[in-house]
Design an enzyme around this catalytic site. Structure first.
Site, PDB file in Angstrom:
ATOM      1  N   ASP A   1       0.994  -1.391   0.059  1.00  9.27           N
ATOM      2  CA  ASP A   1       0.456  -0.159   0.571  1.00  9.27           C
ATOM      3  C   ASP A   1       0.865   1.094   0.274  1.00  9.27           C
ATOM      4  OD1 ASP A   1      -2.328   0.920  -0.189  1.00  9.27           O
ATOM      5  OD2 ASP A   1      -2.735   0.085   1.789  1.00  9.27           O
TER       6      ASP A   1
ATOM      7  N   ASP B   1      -2.933   5.236  -2.222  1.00  7.47           N
ATOM      8  CA  ASP B   1      -4.135   5.904  -2.241  1.00  7.47           C
ATOM      9  C   ASP B   1      -4.348   6.742  -2.091  1.00  7.47           C
ATOM     10  OD1 ASP B   1      -5.650   5.181   0.944  1.00  7.47           O
ATOM     11  OD2 ASP B   1      -4.222   7.144   1.623  1.00  7.47           O
TER      12      ASP B   1
ATOM     13  N   GLU C   1      -6.663   4.200  -6.338  1.00  6.08           N
ATOM     14  CA  GLU C   1      -7.730   4.474  -5.498  1.00  6.08           C
ATOM     15  C   GLU C   1      -8.544   5.464  -5.979  1.00  6.08           C
ATOM     16  OE1 GLU C   1     -10.311   4.887  -1.557  1.00  6.08           O
ATOM     17  OE2 GLU C   1      -8.037   5.336  -1.977  1.00  6.08           O
TER      18      GLU C   1
ATOM     19  N   HIS D   1     -11.145  -3.076   2.851  1.00  9.10           N
ATOM     20  CA  HIS D   1     -11.048  -2.714   4.133  1.00  9.10           C
ATOM     21  C   HIS D   1     -11.755  -1.393   4.328  1.00  9.10           C
ATOM     22  CE1 HIS D   1      -8.299   0.155   2.435  1.00  9.10           C
ATOM     23  NE2 HIS D   1      -7.933   0.510   3.373  1.00  9.10           N
ATOM     24  N   ASP D   2     -12.419  -0.912   3.684  1.00  2.00           N
ATOM     25  CA  ASP D   2     -12.904   0.842   3.853  1.00  2.00           C
ATOM     26  C   ASP D   2     -14.667   0.562   3.332  1.00  2.00           C
ATOM     27  OD1 ASP D   2     -11.104   2.690   4.442  1.00  2.00           O
ATOM     28  OD2 ASP D   2     -10.605   3.016   2.294  1.00  2.00           O
TER      29      ASP D   2
END
Length: 597
Positions: A98, A199, A256, A328-329
């Site tokens: 990440d 991210d 993302e 995860h979000d």
């Protein structure tokens, strides 16, 4: 389309804190991931994305990084990470890290030096901006609520944070900042990391005129997302990022991206795009409310169906998106995209086929393969997520009762996806011998990996069949490179699509990533090897599937549908009983069928 090493692969996201704890401290770790590589290989996974394992104060669960070149002791050591890379490589698997490039932690050395000398060089690593008439520079609201501006102690300046105040935004206009980040990325790539998930990347471009924008709430503020939507020029940053890092290592990258403009898709994921792929959040965006979770409309099946079709069609002839139903979000996909009557194992299999067989790269999230559900909580204090607590506050201020605000959080909270992985029916679901950092979902005694591995009719085994189907000799080409065509669009409760491939299809073979693209370019096969491969390819092309039809019944009644072509084979179904005649098919509620035509 240029064929890449990651085409035809399947990916899996691990949230390390909740995956597997090997030292009984209640927190998952790198050794736990290494222990489960064979499990993931058996499932059919090739690429593993690991959420942040860098040192962090964990204000935002590791997305506030205090050191980009180290491993947080809670997860293990750098030796543990190097061993994970080595063990994955032995199994033909790839580790994706990440990257958090928009912001860092306020405990990072750079920010601490900036605070110590607000006029010094490190202050320009961030956005230190003079206030206006003793107030913040503008009225932007952060993604986590409240102003994006926080006072710089001892000065009349403010620093910018798009997210929590402990996550100061990095100043991408400063070449020194960009070079620091590029050096860091190349350092990880040289260690053997095969790629990166990037991210919140669109946020790196700011409108530095710091102008107020029209208020969109009673607080007089405007979401920073409005500025991000409007500002131009992020592509220049992204191209430099790619040129100076990812392109040097043949890295797989997945962005993302929420704020892409209508005409930018090819710029992002075309053959020469900024990234290999981007996540398809189009369905997830349907769950957003205008002001927060509390005013989100119930998810409409028709809207969901049309949104997925539309997103798939827009990618045709452009590139691949990364398809997901949870991460995860986001809350669990089974609890979000299935109607109440379908929130069971049969429905979970149906949703699995509707995601894994789309055009693009399938991304699973830990626990998705056993159909994990949202985890109910009885009070707001049981939640850990910073965003959930802000949304609860927003809902209460909007007039919702405590019970209604809690219900909203139980539906949408990111903590739903962050409960510990359910490995077996022993205490704490086999996740830890200690006290888990977050409560285990109470359904773990019946819903766990061990039980599903022992049940050939389980959700886990169905996911394994789907991933094997994507890689099988007859179907790999049509499911990797085949076109996407919606089907039975006017049938109210049916989601269906065709995957088609012309007569020029060729088998998808196991392309492996070279450590550096130059190595791959200089690799030469012998004449005998080439001739043998061509003969195999010719034979497999003769048996290559040209058309698959995927049909799913999300309704509560049987659906009988006409077939436009005679079925050649029933490839897969999530039910034993399948009613197919020569030119007609009947699906029971929650049934999904895959036909070769």
């Amino acid at each position: 389309m240029q064929k890449k090493w990651w085409h035809g692969k399947a990916a899996y996201q691990i949230y390390p804190k909740s995956f597997l704890d090997t030292d009984a401290d209640g927190i998952g770790d790198l050794q736990g991931i290494t222990q489960k590589l064979d499990y993931l290989k058996e499932l059919g996974i090739d690429i593993i994305w690991i959420s942040p394992v860098y040192p962090s104060p964990f204000v935002d669960q590791g997305y506030d990084i205090s050191d980009y070149r180290a491993i947080d002791p809670r997860f293990g050591t750098m030796d543990d990470f190097d061993n994970l890379i080595a063990q994955a490589k032995k199994r033909g698997m790839y580790i994706v890290m990440d990257l958090v490039l928009n912001h860092c932690s306020d405990k990072h050395e750079w920010f601490q030096k900036a605070l110590a000398d607000p006029e010094g060089p490190y202050a320009d690593y961030f956005y230190f901006v003079e206030g206006k008439n003793g107030k913040p520079p503008c009225n932007w609201r952060s993604y986590f609520g409240g102003s994006v501006w926080e006072p710089v102690p001892g000065t009349s300046k403010y620093y910018l944070h798009s997210f929590a105040k402990e996550q100061p935004d990095l100043n991408w206009n400063n070449p020194a900042v960009r070079q620091e980040l590029y050096d860091m990325i190349n350092w990880w790539a040289r260690k053997g990391v095969a790629g990166f998930r990037i991210d919140a990347i669109i946020n790196i471009k700011k409108d530095t005129s710091w102008q107020d924008t029209p208020a969109d709430g009673d607080d007089g503020m405007s979401s920073i997302g409005r500025m991000i939507d409007a500002v131009e020029g992020v592509g220049d940053f992204l191209e430099e990022l790619k040129r100076c890092t990812f392109a040097l290592h043949d890295s797989f990258t997945v962005g993302e991206v929420f704020n892409m403009k209508e005409n930018e898709l090819r710029d992002f994921i075309g053959d020469d795009g900024h990234f290999s792929t981007i996540f398809d959040f189009s369905a997830h965006c349907l769950t957003h409310g205008e002001h927060g979770w509390y005013d989100a409309r119930p998810l409409s099946f028709r809207d969901w169906k049309n949104t997925v079709h539309d997103s798939q069609l827009k990618c045709m002839g452009v590139g691949f998106k990364a398809n997901l139903i949870e991460n995860h979000d986001e809350p669990r996909g089974v609890s979000t995209y299935l109607p109440p009557h379908a929130r069971n194992d049969t429905g979970a299999k149906m949703l699995a086929a509707c995601s894994v067989l789309l055009r693009g790269l399938p991304f699973l999230y830990q626990g998705q393969e056993i159909g994990m559900h949202n985890c109910p909580r009885s009070c707001i204090d049981e939640f850990d997520d910073i965003s959930t607590k802000d949304q609860y506050k927003t809902a209460r201020e909007a007039g919702l009762s405590e019970a209604d605000a809690l219900a909203v959080c139980n539906t949408f909270s990111r903590d739903n996806a962050r409960t510990p992985m359910q490995w077996d029916s022993t205490e704490n679901a086999g996740f830890t011998a200690g006290t888990p950092w977050q409560r285990v979902n109470p359904d773990y005694r019946t819903r766990n990996v061990r039980a599903q591995l022992n049940d050939p009719d389980s959700v886990w085994h169905f996911y394994r069949k789907l991933l094997a189907l994507r890689k099988s000799g007859a179907y790999a080409d049509v499911l990797t490179y085949g076109d996407y065509e919606p089907a039975y669009g006017e049938t109210e409760n049916v989601f269906a699509f065709r995957r088609t491939r012309g007569a020029d299809c060729a088998p998808v073979r196991g392309q492996e990533r070279s450590e550096y693209s130059a190595v791959s370019a200089n690799r030469i096969n012998s004449a005998n090897q080439t001739a043998s491969a061509n003969q195999e390819a010719s034979a497999e092309t003769e048996n290559c599937c040209r058309e698959l039809l995927v049909i799913a019944n999300f309704g509560t009644e049987n659906e009988t549908l006409p077939l436009e072509a005679e079925p050649k084979a029933l490839v897969l179904s999530n039910m034993e009983e399948t009613q197919i005649s020569r030119m007609k098919i009947t699906l029971r509620p929650c049934q999904v069928i895959v036909l070769e035509l």
